[in-house]
Design an enzyme around this catalytic site. Structure first.
Site, PDB file in Angstrom:
ATOM      1  N   CYS A 123      16.741  26.505 -40.178  1.00  0.00           N
ATOM      2  CA  CYS A 123      15.796  25.806 -39.308  1.00  0.00           C
ATOM      3  C   CYS A 123      14.549  26.671 -39.210  1.00  0.00           C
ATOM      4  O   CYS A 123      14.645  27.885 -38.982  1.00  0.00           O
ATOM      5  CB  CYS A 123      16.416  25.604 -37.926  1.00  0.00           C
ATOM      6  N   ASN A 124      13.388  26.074 -39.403  1.00  0.00           N
ATOM      7  CA  ASN A 124      12.147  26.845 -39.361  1.00  0.00           C
ATOM      8  C   ASN A 124      11.847  27.390 -37.979  1.00  0.00           C
ATOM      9  O   ASN A 124      11.429  28.541 -37.830  1.00  0.00           O
ATOM     10  CB  ASN A 124      10.979  25.972 -39.834  1.00  0.00           C
ATOM     11  N   THR A 125      12.057  26.572 -36.944  1.00  0.00           N
ATOM     12  CA  THR A 125      11.758  27.029 -35.584  1.00  0.00           C
ATOM     13  C   THR A 125      12.680  28.178 -35.182  1.00  0.00           C
ATOM     14  O   THR A 125      12.242  29.173 -34.587  1.00  0.00           O
ATOM     15  CB  THR A 125      11.883  25.866 -34.591  1.00  0.00           C
ATOM     16  N   CYS A 138       9.585  22.393 -42.031  1.00  0.00           N
ATOM     17  CA  CYS A 138      10.727  21.928 -41.240  1.00  0.00           C
ATOM     18  C   CYS A 138      11.755  21.404 -42.225  1.00  0.00           C
ATOM     19  O   CYS A 138      11.405  20.678 -43.170  1.00  0.00           O
ATOM     20  CB  CYS A 138      10.305  20.842 -40.262  1.00  0.00           C
ATOM     21  N   THR A 139      13.015  21.762 -42.011  1.00  0.00           N
ATOM     22  CA  THR A 139      14.047  21.386 -42.980  1.00  0.00           C
ATOM     23  C   THR A 139      14.385  19.900 -42.942  1.00  0.00           C
ATOM     24  O   THR A 139      15.130  19.414 -43.800  1.00  0.00           O
ATOM     25  CB  THR A 139      15.320  22.220 -42.766  1.00  0.00           C
ATOM     26  N   HIS A 140      13.851  19.165 -41.969  1.00  0.00           N
ATOM     27  CA  HIS A 140      13.995  17.706 -41.979  1.00  0.00           C
ATOM     28  C   HIS A 140      13.092  17.049 -43.029  1.00  0.00           C
ATOM     29  O   HIS A 140      13.422  16.006 -43.584  1.00  0.00           O
ATOM     30  CB  HIS A 140      13.604  17.111 -40.616  1.00  0.00           C
ATOM     31  N   TYR A 173      14.932  21.479 -31.838  1.00  0.00           N
ATOM     32  CA  TYR A 173      14.520  22.826 -31.444  1.00  0.00           C
ATOM     33  C   TYR A 173      12.994  22.941 -31.318  1.00  0.00           C
ATOM     34  O   TYR A 173      12.492  23.854 -30.676  1.00  0.00           O
ATOM     35  CB  TYR A 173      14.998  23.848 -32.481  1.00  0.00           C
ATOM     36  N   GLY A 174      12.271  22.041 -31.978  1.00  0.00           N
ATOM     37  CA  GLY A 174      10.818  22.171 -32.059  1.00  0.00           C
ATOM     38  C   GLY A 174      10.094  22.215 -30.732  1.00  0.00           C
ATOM     39  O   GLY A 174       9.006  22.790 -30.639  1.00  0.00           O
TER      40      GLY A 174
END
Length: 256
Positions: A61-63, A174-176, A30-31
């Site tokens: 998700c942050n984005t 970012c959740t990654h 999504y970034g």
């Protein structure tokens, strides 16, 4: 895959709860997507989850949180709480690091929105906030974490920028990124705190459900369902790092 870090943290906080995970693998990452596209994807996913009878929704998700939280909230009935992964982190950082310099690393989409800086400054106008887009990290993580030397080289290039000198805390926007937290820790000064959005968001979810008396009282084994918009064996292999053999990944083609 980043959403799985949040799902895992929620299961740890709320082991008795039934869980439905939807990973939009057809459109990742999504970034680098436009805000319009992200809002469209988030709205369709929200409709799907509401159709499944969810009592709470987490935008993991942050984005998507930056660009689509308001859309998700608008689509969702008032009695169903909706969580993003930004507000809990901002509240935590402003409370525990109010006299320190705060760094943020995230995708281009999240950094470009300026949402962390805006929200942090709104809570504490005296905070010093620095940020950097780190677009290589998500594909690096998605590609089975790469070689350790490569990871270290990429992270060093990002985190050794002069603007990060003297930070008291680093927000993983970012959740990654929690998946490489050990690598990040090895580069940062020992005194710098690392703020992981997954664990902080999961605690916020538990606290809200308790306050609303929405905690599942059942002692039955919880049902955990995992859906993706595009099934690949590579993603399933990575996903099983989080939930092992109990993970049964299924495709849900909500776009057709």
């Amino acid at each position: 895959m980043g959403g799985l870090t949040v799902a895992k943290a929620i299961v740890k906080q709320l082991p008795q709860e039934n869980l439905i995970y939807f990973g939009d693998t057809a459109h990742l990452p999504y970034g680098d997507k436009s805000p319009v596209a992200i809002r469209h994807y988030a709205e369709e996913i929200t409709r799907y989850l509401l159709g499944k009878g969810c009592k709470a929704i987490v935008v993991a998700c942050n984005t998507a949180s930056a660009h689509a939280y308001k859309n998700v909230r608008k689509l969702t009935p008032d009695h169903i709480p909706v969580f993003d992964v930004i507000d809990p982190v901002v509240q935590h950082a402003s409370k525990h690091h109010q006299n320190q310099k705060i760094g943020i690393i995230a995708t281009k989409g999240t950094i470009g929105s300026g949402i962390y800086e805006k929200k942090l400054k709104k809570l504490n106008s005296k905070l010093k906030v620095v940020s950097a887009a780190t677009p290589m990290l998500v594909p690096m993580i998605e590609e089975s974490f790469m070689n350790q030397n490569v990871r270290q080289a990429i992270l060093s290039a990002y985190l050794n920028q002069a603007k990060f000198t003297g930070i008291g805390a680093l927000i993983l926007g970012c959740t990654h990124y929690p998946l490489i937290i050990k690598d990040i820790r090895s580069i940062l000064p020992r005194e710098a705190d690392i703020i992981d959005s997954a664990s902080i968001t999961a605690f916020a979810v538990r606290s809200k459900l308790e306050a609303l008396q929405l905690i599942n009282p059942s002692n039955k084994r919880p049902v955990r369902q995992f859906f993706v918009s595009d099934f690949t064996q590579a993603f399933e292999k990575l996903a099983k790092r989080f939930f092992g053999d109990q993970l049964n990944l299924r495709k849900a083609d909500i776009w057709s």
